[in-house]
Design a protein around this motif. Structure first.
Motif, PDB file in Angstrom:
ATOM      1  N   LEU A 126       0.836  -1.198   0.000  1.00  0.00           N
ATOM      2  CA  LEU A 126       0.000   0.000   0.000  1.00  0.00           C
ATOM      3  C   LEU A 126       0.874   1.251   0.000  1.00  0.00           C
ATOM      4  CD1 LEU A 126      -2.789  -1.083   2.495  1.00  0.00           C
ATOM      5  CD2 LEU A 126      -3.078  -0.583   0.060  1.00  0.00           C
ATOM      6  N   GLY A 127       1.988   1.221   0.733  1.00  0.00           N
ATOM      7  CA  GLY A 127       2.924   2.340   0.694  1.00  0.00           C
ATOM      8  C   GLY A 127       3.494   2.532  -0.700  1.00  0.00           C
ATOM      9  N   ALA A 128       3.818   1.429  -1.366  1.00  0.00           N
ATOM     10  CA  ALA A 128       4.339   1.506  -2.733  1.00  0.00           C
ATOM     11  C   ALA A 128       3.299   2.084  -3.680  1.00  0.00           C
ATOM     12  CB  ALA A 128       4.762   0.115  -3.193  1.00  0.00           C
ATOM     13  N   PHE A 129       2.022   1.757  -3.429  1.00  0.00           N
ATOM     14  CA  PHE A 129       0.942   2.270  -4.279  1.00  0.00           C
ATOM     15  C   PHE A 129       0.863   3.791  -4.227  1.00  0.00           C
ATOM     16  CE2 PHE A 129      -3.672   3.259  -4.853  1.00  0.00           C
ATOM     17  CZ  PHE A 129      -3.784   2.872  -6.180  1.00  0.00           C
ATOM     18  N   VAL A 130       1.251   4.364  -3.084  1.00  0.00           N
ATOM     19  CA  VAL A 130       1.252   5.821  -2.953  1.00  0.00           C
ATOM     20  C   VAL A 130       2.162   6.447  -4.010  1.00  0.00           C
ATOM     21  CG1 VAL A 130       1.890   7.753  -1.454  1.00  0.00           C
ATOM     22  CG2 VAL A 130       0.717   5.765  -0.488  1.00  0.00           C
ATOM     23  N   PHE A 131       3.307   5.790  -4.294  1.00  0.00           N
ATOM     24  CA  PHE A 131       4.329   6.368  -5.162  1.00  0.00           C
ATOM     25  C   PHE A 131       4.188   6.026  -6.645  1.00  0.00           C
ATOM     26  CE2 PHE A 131       7.179   5.739  -1.256  1.00  0.00           C
ATOM     27  CZ  PHE A 131       6.870   6.986  -0.765  1.00  0.00           C
ATOM     28  N   GLU A 132       3.957   4.750  -6.944  1.00  0.00           N
ATOM     29  CA  GLU A 132       4.200   4.265  -8.298  1.00  0.00           C
ATOM     30  C   GLU A 132       3.335   4.927  -9.366  1.00  0.00           C
ATOM     31  OE1 GLU A 132       6.684   2.789  -9.259  1.00  0.00           O
ATOM     32  OE2 GLU A 132       7.503   1.933  -7.436  1.00  0.00           O
ATOM     33  N   ASP A 133       2.041   5.058  -9.120  1.00  0.00           N
ATOM     34  CA  ASP A 133       1.193   5.712 -10.113  1.00  0.00           C
ATOM     35  C   ASP A 133       1.610   7.167 -10.324  1.00  0.00           C
ATOM     36  OD1 ASP A 133      -0.206   3.386 -10.357  1.00  0.00           O
ATOM     37  OD2 ASP A 133      -2.091   4.129  -9.530  1.00  0.00           O
ATOM     38  N   VAL A 134       2.036   7.812  -9.235  1.00  0.00           N
ATOM     39  CA  VAL A 134       2.476   9.205  -9.325  1.00  0.00           C
ATOM     40  C   VAL A 134       3.723   9.310 -10.194  1.00  0.00           C
ATOM     41  CG1 VAL A 134       3.270  11.220  -8.028  1.00  0.00           C
ATOM     42  CG2 VAL A 134       1.474   9.770  -7.089  1.00  0.00           C
ATOM     43  N   GLY A 135       4.646   8.354 -10.043  1.00  0.00           N
ATOM     44  CA  GLY A 135       5.866   8.370 -10.838  1.00  0.00           C
ATOM     45  C   GLY A 135       5.591   8.263 -12.329  1.00  0.00           C
ATOM     46  N   VAL A 136       4.680   7.373 -12.702  1.00  0.00           N
ATOM     47  CA  VAL A 136       4.326   7.209 -14.118  1.00  0.00           C
ATOM     48  C   VAL A 136       3.747   8.507 -14.667  1.00  0.00           C
ATOM     49  CG1 VAL A 136       2.859   5.984 -15.753  1.00  0.00           C
ATOM     50  CG2 VAL A 136       3.937   4.735 -13.880  1.00  0.00           C
ATOM     51  N   ALA A 137       2.772   9.074 -13.955  1.00  0.00           N
ATOM     52  CA  ALA A 137       2.115  10.292 -14.421  1.00  0.00           C
ATOM     53  C   ALA A 137       3.080  11.473 -14.435  1.00  0.00           C
ATOM     54  CB  ALA A 137       0.913  10.604 -13.522  1.00  0.00           C
ATOM     55  N   ALA A 138       4.040  11.484 -13.493  1.00  0.00           N
ATOM     56  CA  ALA A 138       5.012  12.578 -13.435  1.00  0.00           C
ATOM     57  C   ALA A 138       5.946  12.556 -14.640  1.00  0.00           C
ATOM     58  CB  ALA A 138       5.821  12.491 -12.143  1.00  0.00           C
ATOM     59  N   TYR A 139       6.468  11.381 -14.988  1.00  0.00           N
ATOM     60  CA  TYR A 139       7.358  11.289 -16.153  1.00  0.00           C
ATOM     61  C   TYR A 139       6.618  11.641 -17.436  1.00  0.00           C
ATOM     62  CZ  TYR A 139      11.567   9.414 -13.949  1.00  0.00           C
ATOM     63  OH  TYR A 139      12.718   9.280 -13.209  1.00  0.00           O
ATOM     64  N   LYS A 140       5.390  11.159 -17.562  1.00  0.00           N
ATOM     65  CA  LYS A 140       4.636  11.477 -18.782  1.00  0.00           C
ATOM     66  C   LYS A 140       4.327  12.972 -18.845  1.00  0.00           C
ATOM     67  CE  LYS A 140       0.680  10.238 -21.629  1.00  0.00           C
ATOM     68  NZ  LYS A 140      -0.089  11.508 -21.574  1.00  0.00           N
ATOM     69  N   GLY A 141       3.947  13.551 -17.713  1.00  0.00           N
ATOM     70  CA  GLY A 141       3.629  14.973 -17.701  1.00  0.00           C
ATOM     71  C   GLY A 141       4.826  15.855 -17.971  1.00  0.00           C
ATOM     72  N   ALA A 142       6.014  15.393 -17.578  1.00  0.00           N
ATOM     73  CA  ALA A 142       7.222  16.200 -17.775  1.00  0.00           C
ATOM     74  C   ALA A 142       7.808  16.042 -19.176  1.00  0.00           C
ATOM     75  CB  ALA A 142       8.278  15.815 -16.739  1.00  0.00           C
ATOM     76  N   SER A 143       7.388  15.018 -19.901  1.00  0.00           N
ATOM     77  CA  SER A 143       8.006  14.748 -21.208  1.00  0.00           C
ATOM     78  C   SER A 143       7.927  15.921 -22.186  1.00  0.00           C
ATOM     79  CB  SER A 143       7.411  13.482 -21.833  1.00  0.00           C
ATOM     80  OG  SER A 143       6.022  13.609 -22.037  1.00  0.00           O
ATOM     81  N   PRO A 144       6.823  16.689 -22.261  1.00  0.00           N
ATOM     82  CA  PRO A 144       6.801  17.821 -23.200  1.00  0.00           C
ATOM     83  C   PRO A 144       7.766  18.939 -22.810  1.00  0.00           C
ATOM     84  CG  PRO A 144       4.564  17.170 -22.578  1.00  0.00           C
ATOM     85  CD  PRO A 144       5.497  16.495 -21.637  1.00  0.00           C
ATOM     86  N   LEU A 145       8.258  18.927 -21.589  1.00  0.00           N
ATOM     87  CA  LEU A 145       9.168  19.975 -21.129  1.00  0.00           C
ATOM     88  C   LEU A 145      10.607  19.707 -21.546  1.00  0.00           C
ATOM     89  CD1 LEU A 145       7.838  20.350 -17.449  1.00  0.00           C
ATOM     90  CD2 LEU A 145       7.117  21.634 -19.493  1.00  0.00           C
ATOM     91  N   ILE A 146      10.892  18.471 -21.999  1.00  0.00           N
ATOM     92  CA  ILE A 146      12.257  18.080 -22.355  1.00  0.00           C
ATOM     93  C   ILE A 146      12.481  18.292 -23.848  1.00  0.00           C
ATOM     94  CG2 ILE A 146      13.938  16.199 -22.387  1.00  0.00           C
ATOM     95  CD1 ILE A 146      12.421  14.933 -20.071  1.00  0.00           C
ATOM     96  N   SER A 147      13.484  19.076 -24.193  1.00  0.00           N
ATOM     97  CA  SER A 147      13.750  19.377 -25.599  1.00  0.00           C
ATOM     98  C   SER A 147      14.805  18.459 -26.216  1.00  0.00           C
ATOM     99  CB  SER A 147      14.181  20.839 -25.758  1.00  0.00           C
ATOM    100  OG  SER A 147      15.345  21.103 -24.994  1.00  0.00           O
TER     101      SER A 147
END
Length: 314
Positions: free
Chosen positions: A187-208
């Motif tokens: 359950l502790g891992a669940f707190v992080f993992e979905d956030v990590g996926v969404a964070a990398y995808k959300g940051a991808s347009p910021l990388i040139s």
């Protein structure tokens, strides 16, 4: 959801040995790829070819480095969580390095954080993910350095009160301890993992820089694998775990102020892969991610990062 910590010294040694074996396996694979090697006691920060790829790329844009450092902060959090759950020790003990731009902060965690695994499969999953998260820290630090930037130092992390506060806010009661047993750990891992996926995808347009973007995409893929493992295990555990996962999902939406999270049950059916109507993974902006890890909308510190992140995006 609080349970007593147990587990003999021999079982703790077995868990540490398991992670060491996992690192040895990773080392063999990385050698074949020409990307360096690492073990519990001796870690090479990225292979020569990996560093050369970033060093030979076009000049690093400050925004690209800022995004990679933002990702590095999140990887510090994940690596510390998994390593301490599997071995009872953190990144420094594993030789991963924590210094850099900003102040290397303290990790607040219970005295004995090693999870008393009773399920051998869960123990192996945890060891594999711990090795991956440590590798992400090592790789990002080496990549940022090779690109002419300075990796962010590990910020102060709270792996004790933060979980209890998050659980209470989610309506799961007081005193939640993710290191108490393997179900609480998942359950502790669940707190992080979905956030990590969404964070990398959300940051991808910021990388040139395409070299950086490819690396970020590779890490996103691994985080998605991790998320799938955690979501599947929690679904298989049934009622209580499924209900708790939904409460955590609701909390992430409440903290970020944006409803785009999904639990592991939707309409009474398994929902192991959270996507939009097009089957595409969700994105989260850096602000949404910060709101979740700080456990407060608009906050500049708190939650898992009591003094905030290190770097330009914090």
């Amino acid at each position: 959801m609080k349970s007593p910590l147990s587990g003999s010294a021999s079982s703790r040694r077995a868990t540490t040995d398991l992670l060491a074996d996992r690192h040895e396996s990773r080392r063999s694979a990385l050698k074949k790829l020409g990307l360096g090697a690492f073990g519990l006691g001796s870690i090479v920060l990225g292979g020569r070819e990996a560093r050369a790829g970033f060093a030979s790329a076009s000049a690093a844009d400050p925004t690209d480095v800022a995004v990679l450092n933002f990702a590095l902060n999140l990887e510090y959090l994940e690596a510390e969580y998994y390593l301490r759950a599997v071995t009872g020790m953190g990144i420094e003990a594993a030789g991963g390095g924590v210094d850099g731009a900003g102040t290397a902060g303290e990790v607040v965690v219970k005295t004995n954080s090693q999870v008393p695994f009773t399920n051998a499969a869960f123990q192996q999953y945890a060891a594999e993910i711990a090795a991956d998260e440590l590798a992400h820290v090592i790789f990002l630090r080496a990549a940022i350095t090779a690109a002419g930037g300075v990796p962010a130092a590990r910020p102060a992390l709270n792996l004790r009160e933060s979980f209890a506060a998050a659980a209470q806010a989610a309506g799961l009661g007081a005193g939640f301890d993710p290191f108490a047993d393997e179900v609480s750990f998942m359950l502790g891992a669940f707190v992080f993992e979905d956030v990590g996926v969404a964070a990398y995808k959300g940051a991808s347009p910021l990388i040139s820089n395409k070299t950086f973007l490819e690396a970020a995409a590779g890490i996103l893929g691994v985080e998605a694998y991790h998320s799938g493992i955690v979501r599947t295990l929690l679904f298989q555990l049934g009622g209580t775990a499924q209900t708790a996962a939904q409460a955590i999902s609701d909390l992430r939406d409440a903290a970020s102020g944006v409803e785009k999270d999904q639990g592991i049950i939707v309409g009474g059916m398994a929902n192991l892969v959270p996507t939009d109507a097009n089957g595409i993974a969700f994105s989260r902006s850096t602000r949404e991610v910060l709101d979740i890890v700080y456990l407060g909308s608009g906050a500049t510190q708190g939650g898992f990062f009591p003094a905030g992140l290190n770097g330009d995006i914090k």
